[in-house]
Design an enzyme around this catalytic site. Structure first.
Site, PDB file in Angstrom:
ATOM      1  N   THR A 199      -3.790  -0.909  -7.431  1.00  0.00           N
ATOM      2  CA  THR A 199      -4.633   0.205  -7.887  1.00  0.00           C
ATOM      3  C   THR A 199      -3.875   1.512  -8.011  1.00  0.00           C
ATOM      4  OG1 THR A 199      -6.700   1.351  -7.365  1.00  0.00           O
ATOM      5  CG2 THR A 199      -5.290   0.884  -5.511  1.00  0.00           C
TER       6      THR A 199
ATOM      7  N   ASN B 290      -6.093   3.922  -7.497  1.00  0.00           N
ATOM      8  CA  ASN B 290      -7.253   4.462  -6.796  1.00  0.00           C
ATOM      9  C   ASN B 290      -8.319   4.890  -7.788  1.00  0.00           C
ATOM     10  OD1 ASN B 290      -8.930   5.016  -4.717  1.00  0.00           O
ATOM     11  ND2 ASN B 290      -8.091   7.027  -4.271  1.00  0.00           N
TER      12      ASN B 290
ATOM     13  N   SER C 272      -7.808   0.990   3.116  1.00  0.00           N
ATOM     14  CA  SER C 272      -8.231   0.445   1.826  1.00  0.00           C
ATOM     15  C   SER C 272      -9.458  -0.440   1.998  1.00  0.00           C
ATOM     16  CB  SER C 272      -7.077  -0.378   1.257  1.00  0.00           C
ATOM     17  OG  SER C 272      -7.483  -1.106   0.131  1.00  0.00           O
ATOM     18  N   SER C 273     -10.091  -0.789   0.877  1.00  0.00           N
ATOM     19  CA  SER C 273     -11.164  -1.798   0.896  1.00  0.00           C
ATOM     20  C   SER C 273     -10.774  -3.042   0.100  1.00  0.00           C
ATOM     21  CB  SER C 273     -12.440  -1.227   0.288  1.00  0.00           C
ATOM     22  OG  SER C 273     -12.869  -0.107   1.010  1.00  0.00           O
TER      23      SER C 273
ATOM     24  N   ARG D 236       0.846  -1.190   0.000  1.00  0.00           N
ATOM     25  CA  ARG D 236       0.000   0.000   0.000  1.00  0.00           C
ATOM     26  C   ARG D 236       0.887   1.248   0.000  1.00  0.00           C
ATOM     27  NH1 ARG D 236      -5.056   1.684  -1.210  1.00  0.00           N
ATOM     28  NH2 ARG D 236      -6.102   2.797   0.465  1.00  0.00           N
TER      29      ARG D 236
ATOM     30  N   ASP E 196      -7.980   8.306  -0.176  1.00  0.00           N
ATOM     31  CA  ASP E 196      -8.463   7.202   0.668  1.00  0.00           C
ATOM     32  C   ASP E 196      -8.318   7.534   2.159  1.00  0.00           C
ATOM     33  OD1 ASP E 196      -9.494   5.545  -1.207  1.00  0.00           O
ATOM     34  OD2 ASP E 196      -7.917   4.042  -1.138  1.00  0.00           O
TER      35      ASP E 196
ATOM     36  N   THR F  62      -9.497  -0.053 -10.151  1.00  0.00           N
ATOM     37  CA  THR F  62      -8.496  -0.863  -9.474  1.00  0.00           C
ATOM     38  C   THR F  62      -8.469  -2.108 -10.318  1.00  0.00           C
ATOM     39  OG1 THR F  62      -8.995   0.016  -7.295  1.00  0.00           O
ATOM     40  CG2 THR F  62      -8.127  -2.194  -7.317  1.00  0.00           C
TER      41      THR F  62
ATOM     42  N   GLY G  93     -13.365  -1.742  -7.198  1.00  0.00           N
ATOM     43  CA  GLY G  93     -14.673  -1.168  -6.882  1.00  0.00           C
ATOM     44  C   GLY G  93     -14.703  -0.329  -5.624  1.00  0.00           C
TER      45      GLY G  93
HETATM   46  O1  DON Z   1      -7.894   0.904  -1.606  1.00  0.00           O
HETATM   47  C1  DON Z   1      -9.043   1.187  -1.876  1.00  0.00           C
HETATM   48  O2  DON Z   1     -10.001   0.789  -1.263  1.00  0.00           O
HETATM   49  C2  DON Z   1      -9.302   2.049  -3.087  1.00  0.00           C
HETATM   50  N1  DON Z   1      -8.125   2.815  -3.387  1.00  0.00           N
HETATM   51  C3  DON Z   1      -9.711   1.174  -4.219  1.00  0.00           C
HETATM   52  C4  DON Z   1     -10.177   1.949  -5.381  1.00  0.00           C
HETATM   53  C5  DON Z   1     -10.930   1.129  -6.321  1.00  0.00           C
HETATM   54  O3  DON Z   1     -11.133  -0.036  -6.126  1.00  0.00           O
HETATM   55  C6  DON Z   1     -11.483   1.789  -7.498  1.00  0.00           C
HETATM   56  N2  DON Z   1     -11.981   0.808  -8.412  1.00  0.00           N
HETATM   57  N3  DON Z   1     -12.905   0.753  -9.082  1.00  0.00           N
END
Ligand code: DON
Length: 557
Positions: free
Chosen positions: A388, A390, A441-442, A98, A412, A370, A462
């Site tokens: 990603t 982001n 993050s997710s 990350r 984020d 992502t 997502g």
């Molecule tokens: O880490 C995260 O949760 C976000 N940066 C992810 C972003 C993401 O999945 C966008 N995708 N569609």
């Protein structure tokens, strides 16, 4: 001239070949290895390395570098992510690469500038982790040579590849790229735009990749590339300095491991909330009997959405980088706590989100990217890798003379606690900006194990919807006994506490929607909840599925 997707497919040989190649609608199957990625050329590169004797790590690393060339929407050198590796003997690790906030990044600074500064331009960029992260994974666990793994990416950048229809469309829509001269030149052809089927050459990126191949991952952080990144910061007040790059380190972490109905769930810990979310929701569902209502019923959707709502309320208060905030992981995952959360769910009525927390509502903006890669090799070693930039094409900043985009991961963080970020996520002070901290993050690369063997490898892009996407594929398989391709195809839904809305993909019956509204849900529509890449093992076969929502490929060996 602009084409519609159908025209392009009908008129172009490349389009027809692409359809055939992508194996649309057909899950690829193999006994010898499988790679699923969101872009067909990259998936093929991974499968080729498996054929050459590479293991799952080698293939995943080669795919990730290839995606940095062929899938600039999200594939990257300038971003970060999580790689979950599970060996066939059951040993597993997470490589956390990350991004981190630069040393000069402070809460006050982000509050004093327009909130857009955390989304577009150099100030949105956190220190990238991808190259050192992939380097660490490959050095420790790979079999083949580093430089060999980068070769296909170098060649694709040098020789070019035909621009897929979707990339051409997404580049047209990415207006923020036009704000930066280098991005405008490389990705928008100075306003002439790339046409589907045109050959996309990236000579600067090829040179960067060659330096990294020859000098190793350190080059990105301490060599010519590092200097180019720092130079790219200057025009827009970006914060990444040489010292930030030199100091960046990926971390190895123990995976989070839980159980659900006889399956072992191996997933990622903080600083991603994805694994906690998955395990929390599964924990709330396990004893609920929700599945008896049947797939797609208003009652089942309601119950899962209520569990998601509760997780996202916890996410906002209590999840962040564990080096900066003492995450109450045990409490969040304790069966007694989850049982209490479960008993708070009313089968008949939606719980208003303000009763679970105290932050104001926000609207969600659409589109971001992502990407996820799943790999299973012949020996049963599995990699689930989500990484990603982001947002779609990240911050929009291309590093001049280096040919790659930088992330906008600063968004984020809760740059303004209480206000929604680009995913509509409302987050609390635990996740505030601090120098050297990883934003929450997710991402949720995950492996499901049964009888000691990896049986399902999956993940998704997502943003917050990642949790729902991964969760629902797991539920579709475990609780509703779907085949993996049906499980991935089936319409999905999402709830993230704030905004207080249940979002549904197309495909649910209007009667069901009405019943959900009668329970008190504010229902909204969304084009897609994630894009899952999954590999399932069934009767000795590896079944790969690239989500119909994207244009990826499952490439069997
Ligand atoms: O880490 C995260 O949760 C976000 N940066 C992810 C972003 C993401 O999945 C966008 N995708 N569609």
């Amino acid at each position: 001239m602009r084409y519609t997707r159908r025209e392009w497919l009908r008129t172009s040989a490349a389009g027809l070949a692409g359809c055939w190649q992508a194996g649309w609608g057909l899950p690829s199957r193999s006994r010898l290895g499988m790679v699923v990625a969101e872009e067909p050329l990259a998936a093929e590169v991974g499968a080729n390395f498996l054929r050459k004797g590479g293991n799952a790590i080698d293939a995943a690393v080669a795919v990730a570098f290839t995606l940095a060339v062929t899938y600039p929407q999200a594939g990257n050198l300038g971003g970060g992510g999580f790689l979950l590796y599970r060996r066939s003997d059951g040993w597993a690790k997470v490589v956390d690469f990350r991004e981190v906030a630069p040393r000069r990044a402070t809460e006050e600074l982000y509050r004093s500038v327009p909130s857009e500064a955390a989304v577009v331009g150099p100030r949105a960029c956190a220190v990238p982790g991808t190259v050192r992260g992939l380097g660490l994974a490959q050095r420790r666990y790979g079999r083949l040579k580093w430089a060999e793994l980068l070769q296909p990416a170098i060649e694709l950048a040098e020789r070019g590849f035909p621009v897929p229809f979707e990339l051409a469309e997404e580049l047209r829509r990415a207006r923020h790229l036009g704000r930066f001269a280098e991005s405008r030149r490389v990705y928008l052809k100075d306003g002439h735009y790339w046409q589907p089927g045109e050959q996309f050459h990236q000579p600067e990126l090829a040179r960067t990749l060659r330096r990294i191949a020859e000098q190793g991952p350190e080059e990105f952080y301490e060599g010519e590339t590092a200097r180019l990144i720092v130079a790219a910061m200057e025009p827009g007040g970006g914060l990444i300095g040489l010292e930030d790059l030199r100091a960046y380190q990926p971390l190895e972490r123990e995976p989070l491991v839980g159980q659900y109905r006889g399956w072992q769930v191996v997933t990622v810990p903080p600083p991603s909330s994805g694994g906690v979310g998955l395990l929390q929701v599964l924990g709330m569902l396990e004893e609920s009997g929700y599945e008896r209502c049947g797939w797609g019923s208003a009652d089942a959707i309601h119950f899962v959405a209520e569990a998601l709502r509760r997780f996202f309320a916890d996410r906002a208060c209590c999840l962040a980088d564990p080096a900066f905030y003492s995450v109450p992981l045990e409490r969040l995952l304790a069966p007694a706590y989850l049982a209490r959360r479960r008993s708070g769910i009313d089968w008949r009525r939606a719980t208003p989100s303000q009763m679970l927390g105290a932050w104001p509502d926000g609207l969600e903006r659409e589109r971001a990217q992502t990407t996820h890669v799943s790999v299973l090799d012949q020996d049963g070693n599995a990699v689930a890798l989500t990484y990603t930039l982001n947002g779609l094409f990240g911050s929009g900043v291309t590093v001049p003379r280096a040919g790659f985009l930088l992330n906008n991961e600063m968004d984020d963080f809760a740059t303004r606690p209480g206000q929604p970020n680009q995913f509509g996520l409302v987050q609390g002070p635990a996740n505030r900006v601090e120098p050297g901290k990883r934003p929450l993050s997710s991402m949720a690369p995950t492996i499901l194990v049964r009888d000691g063997l990896a049986r399902l490898v999956l993940g998704s892009p997502g943003g917050p919807r990642i949790v729902s996407a991964v969760l629902e594929v797991v539920l579709n398989m475990v609780d509703f006994k779907m085949e993996v391709h049906d499980a991935v195809d089936a319409p999905r839904f999402h709830h993230q506490w704030r905004p207080d809305a249940l979002v549904l993909e197309p495909g649910f019956s209007p009667d069901t929607v009405k019943l959900l509204q009668m329970k008190g849900h504010r229902v909204a529509r969304i084009a897609n909840v994630g894009k899952v890449g999954a590999i399932a093992v069934q009767d000795g076969w590896m079944l790969g599925v690239a989500d119909r929502r994207g244009y990826g490929r499952a490439a069997g060996v």
